[in-house]
Motif scaffolding. Structure first.
Motif, short mmCIF file in Angstrom:
data_model
loop_
_atom_site.label_atom_id
_atom_site.label_comp_id
_atom_site.label_asym_id
_atom_site.label_seq_id
_atom_site.Cartn_x
_atom_site.Cartn_y
_atom_site.Cartn_z
N UNK A 1 96.85 -23.21 -86.81
CA UNK A 1 96.62 -22.18 -86.70
C UNK A 1 96.59 -22.11 -85.16
N UNK A 2 96.04 -22.19 -84.61
CA UNK A 2 95.64 -22.12 -83.34
C UNK A 2 96.15 -22.49 -82.46
N UNK A 3 96.59 -22.16 -81.10
CA UNK A 3 97.21 -22.94 -80.05
C UNK A 3 96.42 -23.61 -79.02
N UNK A 4 96.72 -24.64 -78.65
CA UNK A 4 96.44 -25.98 -78.19
C UNK A 4 96.77 -25.61 -76.67
N UNK A 5 97.48 -24.56 -76.70
CA UNK A 5 97.88 -24.45 -74.48
C UNK A 5 96.71 -24.15 -74.34
N UNK A 6 96.30 -24.85 -73.11
CA UNK A 6 94.27 -24.31 -72.36
C UNK A 6 95.22 -22.51 -71.52
N UNK B 1 96.43 -15.99 -78.99
CA UNK B 1 95.56 -17.36 -80.14
C UNK B 1 95.85 -18.20 -80.56
N UNK B 2 96.96 -17.27 -81.31
CA UNK B 2 97.20 -17.98 -82.62
C UNK B 2 98.35 -18.81 -81.49
N UNK B 3 99.00 -18.39 -80.24
CA UNK B 3 100.69 -19.24 -80.32
C UNK B 3 101.12 -18.89 -80.40
N UNK B 4 101.53 -17.48 -80.90
CA UNK B 4 102.79 -16.81 -81.38
C UNK B 4 103.87 -16.18 -80.23
N UNK B 5 103.60 -16.68 -79.36
CA UNK B 5 104.19 -16.45 -77.80
C UNK B 5 104.47 -17.20 -76.53
N UNK B 6 105.17 -16.93 -75.57
CA UNK B 6 105.42 -18.30 -74.56
C UNK B 6 104.59 -17.71 -73.98
#
Lengths: 278, 329
Positions: free
Chosen positions: A148-153, A235-240
């Protein structure tokens, strides 16, 4: 005592400031350690996200609730717990007590702005909180809901600044409300009102995405989502990336706005300070 | 040059008045009765650099309020205040680095840490060079006998030990102006004496200006040749302590000790009525005009072993002074 008047320590402004901050931080940490049992109780008491985790996981056990499945709720509330532990602050109570019993006078006598000292006192407790609680939360998060965590640095970088920004809003809002104690004798009632709104609109009890769209839009205009939901969702990548950067700008604008407001209230309030006791 | 200058200082407080009882509490929720308390009312004085001045008055007279205004904690209602040429209201850093307010009832020591941590904190915030800090601390530790105290948690120190450490913490940055509010309150007699001699020594060595309030007249007698007396917010005396005594109680107390018992009738004949007497001693209250003749007669006719002449005790002098002022219209 041979020196008639001591010489200042011939250090430049920045070095001197860094020295003051380092000493204040070391001493604030020592005070936090001195209260270690009380501290542990406080950490254990910050368990609302875990209660919410259990509740919402059970709701989503058979079918997703909105966009949240069971795993998404676990990730959301564990990240919420981590952000909450890193951004918690208590300065409004400290200020109200010190204004009422006159202990504030001791801070005012020193040639360092009390806001700086309060900030360091509060931040110095963060490492201790982190040592005690973060490893547990992080291990559970990584084993149960890592996907569920974002992978975008870039989002992680924004999230790091957003955690700091969340602390800044909470702290400066508390400073502003605490400074009103100089006028009202006690401003805890107003803080209670703020905190009740925070509970509902920060994402502490449930993800803001569960609000109906119209309400969500209005809530997004308030400072509350930036005190918790914004770093959590990042942190959860729920946003762009674009929305995250815009959110970061708004968050820090709120933080600095509250700081300016707190300084203005403080300055006017000191004229009314009665310095009771002693 | 004046270290402290006060011109027509006025400080009023608004105080909420409420009678006891639930109804009164409920009523006060909606309508508050506020009274104006004139804590300091048109007070003016100057204190020269390096001098020590006692600030005397009954409880609630306005002493502590004045000290707090001078230290920048309270804003005056009106009037002009300057400390080292600066306005304390704006709390300029240069001023805060040069003054200190020590109160016997509020402490700056960190409660859960040893005093040495507060000293270290003050070294940093007052920007004292490490070499000066070490030297000053060594001297303070020696003069105030703090060797065994500064590494124990403050909460485990006795009141007297804490007060000595408070003084040390207040002087780490060698302030040029010291405002001392009841610095010996609650201390035993020997500790009071140590603190008194320390304050005098500090003031002499650093040419530091000291403004001191105390209810212990020994503090005043030992430390401050000049006194300001304030009563109900108004300055009622500004001058030498000896002048205050002479003006208020011009009589002297003469104590006579006898080598053999003296008959009361003979004593009365020689000295007039005594304040107190026994076969071996007598205490007389004599005015300046008759003292010389009375003592000469006593020396000639009574078996005098020893005698001493004193002013009236300062407590009595002040009590008389305030009683006279209250009686004035």
């Amino acid at each position: 005592m041979t020196a008639l008047a001591l010489e200042p320590s011939r250090r430049g402004g920045a070095a001197r400031f860094a020295g003051v901050v380092a000493t204040l931080a070391r001493i604030a940490f020592a005070v936090a350690v001195a209260y270690r049992s009380q501290f542990l109780v406080w950490i254990l008491a910050t368990n609302t996200p875990l209660v919410m985790l259990a509740l919402w996981s059970s709701v989503a056990s058979e079918a997703p609730f909105g966009q949240f499945g069971q795993r998404a709720f676990v990730a959301y509330f564990l990240v919420t717990l981590i952000v909450r532990l890193l951004t918690g602050t208590w300065v409004v109570w400290e200020m109200n007590i010190e204004i009422k019993d006159g202990t504030l006078s001791q801070r005012l006598l020193r040639p360092v702005h009390p806001f700086l000292v309060y900030a360091i006192d509060n931040l110095a407790a963060v490492p201790l909180r982190a040592i005690v609680s973060l490893p547990v939360a992080a291990v559970v998060l990584l084993t149960v809901a890592r996907s569920e965590l974002t992978r975008d640095p870039v989002l992680w970088l924004v999230a790091a600044l957003a955690v700091l920004g969340a602390w800044l809003i909470s702290f400066t809002a508390m400073l502003a409300i605490g400074s009103l104690g100089l006028f009202w004798e006690s401003s805890i009632g107003l803080w209670d009102l703020w905190f009740s709104l925070y509970f509902v609109f920060s994402g502490y009890l449930f993800p803001l995405a569960l609000f109906p769209e119209a309400i969500h839009r209005w809530v997004s205009l308030s400072p509350f989502p930036y005190t918790l939901a914004f770093p959590v969702e990042t942190m959860l990548g729920m946003t762009s990336r674009a929305d995250a950067l815009e959110g970061l700008a708004k968050q820090w604008a709120y933080g600095l706005g509250f700081l300016v407001l707190a300084l203005a209230i403080w300055r006017r309030g000191l004229v009314r300070y009665a310095a009771y006791g002693g | 040059m004046a270290s402290v200058s006060v011109e027509h200082l006025v400080k009023h407080y608004l105080v909420h008045q409420r009678p006891p009882g639930i109804l009164a509490a409920l009523r006060s929720t909606f309508r508050r009765k506020l009274d104006t308390v004139r804590a300091v009312d048109d007070v003016s004085f100057n204190i020269e650099e390096g001098s020590r001045v006692g600030f005397l008055g009954p409880n609630g007279a306005g002493k502590t309020t004045t000290l707090k205004v001078l230290a920048g904690l309270l804003h005056p209602t009106s009037g002009e205040v300057r400390v080292l040429g600066m306005d304390p209201r704006s709390r300029p850093v240069d001023l805060l680095r040069s003054i200190m307010l020590v109160t016997g009832q509020k402490q700056q020591l960190l409660w859960d840490l040893p005093p040495v941590e507060t000293f270290e904190l003050n070294r940093a915030v007052y920007d004292v060079a490490r070499i000066d800090y070490t030297r000053t601390l060594d001297e303070l530790v020696t003069l105030l006998r703090l060797e065994d105290l500064i590494r124990k948690p403050t909460r485990q120190l006795s009141l007297g030990e804490r007060m000595k450490c408070e003084l040390a913490a207040a002087l780490i940055h060698s302030p040029k102006v010291l405002f001392l509010d009841e610095p010996t309150i609650g201390l035993d007699v020997s500790m009071q004496s140590i603190v008194r001699s320390f304050i005098r020594s500090y003031s002499d060595r650093h040419c530091a200006t000291v403004l001191l309030t105390s209810h212990y007249m020994e503090d005043v007698a030992a430390l401050t040749p000049r006194v300001l007396v304030i009563d109900r917010g108004k300055l009622t005396f500004d001058g030498a302590l000896s002048d205050l005594v002479r003006r208020t109680r011009p009589d002297k107390l003469v104590t006579l000790s006898f080598s053999s018992p003296v008959d009361p009738a003979l004593l009365a004949e020689v000295t007039g009525p005594a304040m107190e007497s026994s076969p071996f001693h007598a205490v007389l209250q004599l005015d300046g005009a008759t003292m010389k003749d009375t003592v000469a007669r006593a020396l000639a006719r009574l078996p005098i072993l020893d005698f001493k002449v004193e002013d009236a005790p300062l407590e009595e002098v002040l009590a008389d002074f305030f009683a006279k002022k209250s009686a004035e219209p």
